[in-house]
Scaffold this active site. Structure first.
Site, PDB file in Angstrom:
ATOM      1  N   ARG A 258       1.630   8.431   9.475  1.00 51.38           N
ATOM      2  CA  ARG A 258       1.289   9.854   9.304  1.00 51.38           C
ATOM      3  C   ARG A 258       0.112  10.277  10.188  1.00 51.38           C
ATOM      4  O   ARG A 258       0.097  11.380  10.728  1.00 51.38           O
ATOM      5  CB  ARG A 258       0.927  10.122   7.842  1.00 51.38           C
ATOM      6  CG  ARG A 258       2.117  10.313   6.955  1.00 51.38           C
ATOM      7  CD  ARG A 258       1.696  10.528   5.500  1.00 51.38           C
ATOM      8  NE  ARG A 258       2.781  11.099   4.733  1.00 51.38           N
ATOM      9  CZ  ARG A 258       3.898  10.460   4.426  1.00 51.38           C
ATOM     10  NH1 ARG A 258       4.091   9.231   4.834  1.00 51.38           N
ATOM     11  NH2 ARG A 258       4.852  11.061   3.727  1.00 51.38           N
TER      12      ARG A 258
ATOM     13  N   GLU B 197      -2.403   5.000   2.807  1.00 52.47           N
ATOM     14  CA  GLU B 197      -2.286   3.592   2.410  1.00 52.47           C
ATOM     15  C   GLU B 197      -3.618   2.946   2.039  1.00 52.47           C
ATOM     16  O   GLU B 197      -3.681   2.109   1.149  1.00 52.47           O
ATOM     17  CB  GLU B 197      -1.608   2.788   3.531  1.00 52.47           C
ATOM     18  CG  GLU B 197      -0.136   3.127   3.755  1.00 52.47           C
ATOM     19  CD  GLU B 197       0.106   4.378   4.594  1.00 52.47           C
ATOM     20  OE1 GLU B 197      -0.864   4.960   5.126  1.00 52.47           O
ATOM     21  OE2 GLU B 197       1.281   4.787   4.724  1.00 52.47           O
TER      22      GLU B 197
ATOM     23  N   HIS C  24       5.300   5.278  13.432  1.00 51.53           N
ATOM     24  CA  HIS C  24       5.703   6.155  12.330  1.00 51.53           C
ATOM     25  C   HIS C  24       4.558   6.674  11.469  1.00 51.53           C
ATOM     26  O   HIS C  24       4.750   7.532  10.638  1.00 51.53           O
ATOM     27  CB  HIS C  24       6.685   5.417  11.413  1.00 51.53           C
ATOM     28  CG  HIS C  24       6.031   4.344  10.580  1.00 51.53           C
ATOM     29  ND1 HIS C  24       5.765   3.093  11.062  1.00 51.53           N
ATOM     30  CD2 HIS C  24       5.566   4.361   9.310  1.00 51.53           C
ATOM     31  CE1 HIS C  24       5.177   2.373  10.117  1.00 51.53           C
ATOM     32  NE2 HIS C  24       5.043   3.111   9.039  1.00 51.53           N
TER      33      HIS C  24
ATOM     34  N   HIS D  38      12.084   5.746  13.249  1.00 50.39           N
ATOM     35  CA  HIS D  38      12.031   5.959  11.802  1.00 50.39           C
ATOM     36  C   HIS D  38      12.721   7.297  11.479  1.00 50.39           C
ATOM     37  O   HIS D  38      12.526   8.272  12.205  1.00 50.39           O
ATOM     38  CB  HIS D  38      10.552   5.979  11.414  1.00 50.39           C
ATOM     39  CG  HIS D  38      10.281   6.077   9.949  1.00 50.39           C
ATOM     40  ND1 HIS D  38      10.628   7.179   9.203  1.00 50.39           N
ATOM     41  CD2 HIS D  38       9.698   5.223   9.089  1.00 50.39           C
ATOM     42  CE1 HIS D  38      10.261   6.991   7.943  1.00 50.39           C
ATOM     43  NE2 HIS D  38       9.692   5.796   7.854  1.00 50.39           N
TER      44      HIS D  38
ATOM     45  N   GLU E 152       0.139  -9.043  -1.078  1.00 51.25           N
ATOM     46  CA  GLU E 152      -0.517  -8.498   0.125  1.00 51.25           C
ATOM     47  C   GLU E 152      -1.750  -7.670  -0.282  1.00 51.25           C
ATOM     48  O   GLU E 152      -1.884  -6.492   0.051  1.00 51.25           O
ATOM     49  CB  GLU E 152       0.436  -7.666   0.983  1.00 51.25           C
ATOM     50  CG  GLU E 152      -0.053  -7.473   2.403  1.00 51.25           C
ATOM     51  CD  GLU E 152       0.855  -6.602   3.256  1.00 51.25           C
ATOM     52  OE1 GLU E 152       0.724  -5.365   3.245  1.00 51.25           O
ATOM     53  OE2 GLU E 152       1.727  -7.169   3.943  1.00 51.25           O
TER      54      GLU E 152
ATOM     55  N   ASP F 177       0.794  -1.229   0.000  1.00 50.31           N
ATOM     56  CA  ASP F 177       0.000   0.000   0.000  1.00 50.31           C
ATOM     57  C   ASP F 177       0.825   1.278   0.000  1.00 50.31           C
ATOM     58  O   ASP F 177       0.326   2.349   0.341  1.00 50.31           O
ATOM     59  CB  ASP F 177      -0.910  -0.017   1.236  1.00 50.31           C
ATOM     60  CG  ASP F 177      -0.127  -0.249   2.525  1.00 50.31           C
ATOM     61  OD1 ASP F 177       1.099  -0.034   2.523  1.00 50.31           O
ATOM     62  OD2 ASP F 177      -0.739  -0.645   3.534  1.00 50.31           O
TER      63      ASP F 177
HETATM   64  C1  UD1 Z   1       6.405   5.020   3.952  1.00 48.64           C
HETATM   65  C2  UD1 Z   1       5.047   4.553   3.448  1.00 48.64           C
HETATM   66  C3  UD1 Z   1       4.277   3.868   4.567  1.00 48.64           C
HETATM   67  C4  UD1 Z   1       5.095   2.773   5.229  1.00 48.64           C
HETATM   68  C5  UD1 Z   1       6.445   3.340   5.645  1.00 48.64           C
HETATM   69  C6  UD1 Z   1       7.297   2.204   6.159  1.00 48.64           C
HETATM   70  C7  UD1 Z   1       3.965   5.948   1.756  1.00 48.64           C
HETATM   71  C8  UD1 Z   1       3.137   7.148   1.514  1.00 48.64           C
HETATM   72  N1  UD1 Z   1       4.270   5.712   3.047  1.00 48.64           N
HETATM   73  O1  UD1 Z   1       6.154   6.046   4.907  1.00 48.64           O
HETATM   74  O2  UD1 Z   1       3.103   3.294   4.031  1.00 48.64           O
HETATM   75  O3  UD1 Z   1       4.413   2.305   6.354  1.00 48.64           O
HETATM   76  O4  UD1 Z   1       7.094   3.928   4.515  1.00 48.64           O
HETATM   77  O5  UD1 Z   1       8.414   2.641   6.840  1.00 48.64           O
HETATM   78  O6  UD1 Z   1       4.341   5.260   0.838  1.00 48.64           O
HETATM   79  N2  UD1 Z   1      13.764   8.674   5.357  1.00 48.64           N
HETATM   80  C9  UD1 Z   1      15.133   8.612   5.425  1.00 48.64           C
HETATM   81  N3  UD1 Z   1      15.748   7.420   5.137  1.00 48.64           N
HETATM   82  C10 UD1 Z   1      15.076   6.311   4.798  1.00 48.64           C
HETATM   83  C11 UD1 Z   1      13.679   6.381   4.739  1.00 48.64           C
HETATM   84  C12 UD1 Z   1      13.025   7.563   5.012  1.00 48.64           C
HETATM   85  O7  UD1 Z   1      15.787   9.593   5.727  1.00 48.64           O
HETATM   86  O8  UD1 Z   1      15.700   5.273   4.527  1.00 48.64           O
HETATM   87  C13 UD1 Z   1      13.082   9.947   5.653  1.00 48.64           C
HETATM   88  C14 UD1 Z   1      13.224  10.946   4.480  1.00 48.64           C
HETATM   89  O9  UD1 Z   1      13.369  12.240   4.979  1.00 48.64           O
HETATM   90  C15 UD1 Z   1      11.877  10.788   3.764  1.00 48.64           C
HETATM   91  C16 UD1 Z   1      10.958  10.581   4.949  1.00 48.64           C
HETATM   92  O10 UD1 Z   1      11.685   9.744   5.851  1.00 48.64           O
HETATM   93  O11 UD1 Z   1      11.534  11.904   2.982  1.00 48.64           O
HETATM   94  C17 UD1 Z   1       9.619   9.992   4.643  1.00 48.64           C
HETATM   95  O12 UD1 Z   1       9.706   8.800   3.861  1.00 48.64           O
HETATM   96  P1  UD1 Z   1       8.395   8.319   3.066  1.00 48.64           P
HETATM   97  O13 UD1 Z   1       8.695   7.038   2.375  1.00 48.64           O
HETATM   98  O14 UD1 Z   1       7.845   9.423   2.224  1.00 48.64           O
HETATM   99  O15 UD1 Z   1       7.311   8.100   4.193  1.00 48.64           O
HETATM  100  P2  UD1 Z   1       7.270   7.049   5.377  1.00 48.64           P
HETATM  101  O16 UD1 Z   1       6.678   7.734   6.539  1.00 48.64           O
HETATM  102  O17 UD1 Z   1       8.581   6.383   5.502  1.00 48.64           O
HETATM  103  N1  UDP Z   2      11.681  -3.168  10.974  1.00 49.93           N
HETATM  104  C1  UDP Z   2      13.074  -3.194  10.899  1.00 49.93           C
HETATM  105  N2  UDP Z   2      13.785  -2.307  11.659  1.00 49.93           N
HETATM  106  C2  UDP Z   2      13.191  -1.394  12.458  1.00 49.93           C
HETATM  107  C3  UDP Z   2      11.770  -1.362  12.516  1.00 49.93           C
HETATM  108  C4  UDP Z   2      11.042  -2.248  11.749  1.00 49.93           C
HETATM  109  O1  UDP Z   2      13.636  -3.993  10.182  1.00 49.93           O
HETATM  110  O2  UDP Z   2      13.898  -0.623  13.108  1.00 49.93           O
HETATM  111  C5  UDP Z   2      10.915  -4.127  10.150  1.00 49.93           C
HETATM  112  C6  UDP Z   2       9.810  -4.885  10.841  1.00 49.93           C
HETATM  113  O3  UDP Z   2      10.292  -6.078  11.450  1.00 49.93           O
HETATM  114  C7  UDP Z   2       8.860  -5.164   9.707  1.00 49.93           C
HETATM  115  C8  UDP Z   2       8.992  -3.940   8.834  1.00 49.93           C
HETATM  116  O4  UDP Z   2      10.252  -3.367   9.163  1.00 49.93           O
HETATM  117  O5  UDP Z   2       9.298  -6.274   8.943  1.00 49.93           O
HETATM  118  C9  UDP Z   2       7.868  -2.989   9.078  1.00 49.93           C
HETATM  119  O6  UDP Z   2       8.175  -1.762   8.508  1.00 49.93           O
HETATM  120  P1  UDP Z   2       7.491  -0.411   8.945  1.00 49.93           P
HETATM  121  O7  UDP Z   2       7.003  -0.517  10.330  1.00 49.93           O
HETATM  122  O8  UDP Z   2       8.445   0.680   8.606  1.00 49.93           O
HETATM  123  O9  UDP Z   2       6.284  -0.288   7.913  1.00 49.93           O
HETATM  124  P2  UDP Z   2       4.801  -0.848   7.851  1.00 49.93           P
HETATM  125  O10 UDP Z   2       4.843  -2.332   7.991  1.00 49.93           O
HETATM  126  O11 UDP Z   2       4.021  -0.173   8.913  1.00 49.93           O
HETATM  127  O12 UDP Z   2       4.327  -0.404   6.509  1.00 49.93           O
END
Ligand code: UD1
Ligand code: UDP
Length: 372
Positions: A209, A134, A207, A240, A120, A98
Site C-alpha cells: 500500500r 502491517e 504490491h 497482484h 513469524e 501481520d
Molecule cells: C494483503 C495484506 C498484506 C500482504 C498482501 C499479500 C492486509 C491489510 N494486507 O494485502 O499485508 O502483503 O495481502 O498479498 O492484510 N484481490 C483479488 N483476488 C485475490 C486477492 C486480492 O481480486 O485473490 C483483490 C481484491 O480486489 C481485494 C484487493 O485485491 O479487495 C486487496 O486485497 P487485500 O487483502 O485487502 O490487500 P492486499 O493488498 O492483497
Molecule cells: N508468490 C506467488 N505468486 C506470485 C507472487 C508471489 O506464489 O505471483 C509467493 C511468493 O513466493 C511468496 C509469497 O507469495 O511466498 C509472498 O506473497 P506476497 O508478496 O503477496 O505478500 P508478502 O510476503 O509481501 O506479505
C-alpha cells in the site's frame, strides 16, 4: 488425554504458503488436531495455494470483496470470527504474520479467551506507517499472543525488549519449509516458452500500500530505462490482482518489449522462475526471505525492511522507490560482477526448512506445561 484442537486461521496468499507446512506437520502429530479456518481475505490467490498443498479447510469465511477497504475488511473478519468461536471451543489459535486476517483472528481469539500462538513473530521496523498497516498489526498480535514463534534471534530480541518474555521460541521461517515442496514440483507454466534462454531475467513484484501512486511510478520508470539500455534484460512481473495496482501497471508497463506481465503465479511457478532469475526486484516480505535460499540478490523496493538479517547477510539491499536509486541498483548488479557475487549467496538467515517441526514441538511443550 484427549487431542488438543488447534485452530489455524489464515486468509491471504503469503499466510497460506507459510502456514501450509505447519498444517502438514500438525496433521501428522498425535495429540494435536488442526482445524483450518480460512477467512479468504484473498480468494483466487489463496485457492492457488490450498490446491497445491492439498489443504482441506474446515471453515471458509469467504469474505473477499473487490477493492475492499481496511475498515470493511476488518469488520467482516471480526463478524466471521465471532461465528467460528461460537461454533466450537479450541485449545489454541495460530495466526501468521501481520495481515488484517491475523490481527483480527488474534483479537477474536482473545475475546473468546483462547490462547494465541503467533507464527513469524517479532518482525519490526518501528515505523507505524511502513509497512502499513502491517507494522501495527504485528505489534498488536504480539501484545495478545501467548506463544511467539520468532523466525530469527533478532525477531526474538525485539519481543524480549518489549517485555514479551514468556514463551518466545526461535524457529526459523516456515516459508523456507514450503520451498521443499514447491521446488520438487514440476514447472509447467507456458511463460517458459516466452522467456529467452540467454536473457538476464529480473523477477519483479510490487504490491504494498505504501508504494501505491508516486513510489510505484518511480520504480516503473527505472525498469523502463533499464530495459531500453540493456537488450539482454527481460522482466517478468506477476501482478497482484488489487484493482489499484492492476490499473497502474497496465498504464505504465503494458506493451513494452521484454516486460512480461502475468496474473498471480502459482507458488510452484514463482519459485521456479525465481530459480531462473538473475536478480529479484520486490517489495514483498516473503520473497525477501525465499530468494537467498536460491542465491538470488534482492533489491528491496522500500526504504527500510523488517528483514534486516538479509541486509546484514549481504543478500538484500534496500533501494527505495526513486527512479535513480532503483535504476542504479539494478545496473550495478548487471555490470559489476563483484557486486553481484557478493549478494548472490545461497545462505539463508531466515530459516533452514525445519521451522514447522520446531513450532509443533513448542506447542507440545506448551500443552505439557499447562498439565503440570
Ligand atoms: C494483503 C495484506 C498484506 C500482504 C498482501 C499479500 C492486509 C491489510 N494486507 O494485502 O499485508 O502483503 O495481502 O498479498 O492484510 N484481490 C483479488 N483476488 C485475490 C486477492 C486480492 O481480486 O485473490 C483483490 C481484491 O480486489 C481485494 C484487493 O485485491 O479487495 C486487496 O486485497 P487485500 O487483502 O485487502 O490487500 P492486499 O493488498 O492483497
Ligand atoms: N508468490 C506467488 N505468486 C506470485 C507472487 C508471489 O506464489 O505471483 C509467493 C511468493 O513466493 C511468496 C509469497 O507469495 O511466498 C509472498 O506473497 P506476497 O508478496 O503477496 O505478500 P508478502 O510476503 O509481501 O506479505
Amino acid at each position: 488425554m484427549s487431542s488438543k484442537k488447534v485452530l489455524v486461521v489464515f486468509g491471504t496468499r503469503p499466510e497460506a504458503i507459510k502456514m501450509a507446512p505447519l498444517v502438514k506437520e500438525l496433521e501428522t502429530t498425535s495429540g494435536l488436531t488442526p482445524v483450518v479456518c480460512v477467512t479468504a481475505q484473498h480468494r483466487e490467490m489463496l485457492d492457488q495455494v490450498l490446491r497445491f498443498f492439498d489443504i482441506k479447510t474446515q471453515m471458509d469465511l469467504n469474505i473477499m470483496k473487490e477493492g475492499q477497504s481496511l475498515y470493511s475488511l476488518s469488520a467482516d473478519l471480526l463478524k466471521g470470527m465471532e461465528k467460528v468461536f461460537q461454533s466450537d471451543r479450541y485449545d489454541l489459535v495460530l495466526v501468521h504474520g501481520d495481515t488484517t486476517t491475523a490481527c483480527i483472528g488474534a483479537l477474536a481469539a482473545y475475546y473468546a479467551k483462547v490462547p494465541v500462538g503467533h507464527v513469524e513473530a517479532g518482525l519490526r521496523t518501528y515505523d507505524k506507517y511502513a509497512p502499513f498497516p502491517e507494522e501495527m498489526n504485528r505489534e498488536w498480535i504480539g501484545r495478545v499472543a501467548d506463544m511467539h514463534f520468532a523466525p530469527t534471534p533478532l525477531s526474538a530480541a525485539h519481543l524480549k525488549a518489549e517485555n514479551r518474555s514468556a514463551h518466545i521460541y526461535v524457529t526459523g521461517n516456515t516459508g523456507i519449509d514450503a520451498m521443499k515442496w514447491t521446488l520438487k514440483a514440476p514447472f509447467r507454466h507456458p511463460i517458459q516458452t516466452k522467456l529467452r534462454k540467454d536473457s538476464r531475467l529480473i523477477l519483479m513484484t510490487m504490491h504494498r500500500r505504501e508504494n501505491w501512486g508516486e513510489p510505484m511510478k518511480g520504480v516503473f520508470e527505472a525498469v523502463k530505462c533499464v530495459i531500453r539500455k540493456h537488450p539482454e534484460v527481460e522482466v517478468i512481473y506477476p501482478v497482484h490482482p488489487n484493482p489499484v495496482l492492476k490499473e497502474a501497471v497496465a498504464q505504465e508497463l503494458e506493451g513494452h518489449e521484454r516486460i512480461h506481465l502475468t496474473g498471480p503465479l502459482d507458488v510452484v511457478d514463482l519459485h521456479h522462475i525465481m530459480q531462473r532469475a538473475y536478480l529479484v526486484l520486490t517489495d514483498s516480505g516473503g520473497i525477501q526471505e525465499e530468494a537467498p535460499s536460491l542465491g538470488k540478490p534482492v533489491l528491496v523496493l522500500r526504504d527500510k525492511t523488517e528483514r534486516p538479517e538479509g541486509v546484514t547477510a549481504g543478500t538484500l539491499k534496500c533501494v527505495g522507490t526513486e527512479r535513480d536509486s532503483v535504476q542504479s541498483g539494478i545496473e550495478e548488479l548487471l555490470t559489476d560482477q563483484e557486486a553481484y557475487r557478493s549478494m548472490a549467496k545461497a545462505q539463508n538467515p531466515f530459516g533452514d526448512g525445519t521451522a514447522s517441526r520446531r513450532i509443533v514441538s513448542a506447542i507440545q511443550q506448551f500443552f505439557q506445561s499447562q498439565r503440570g
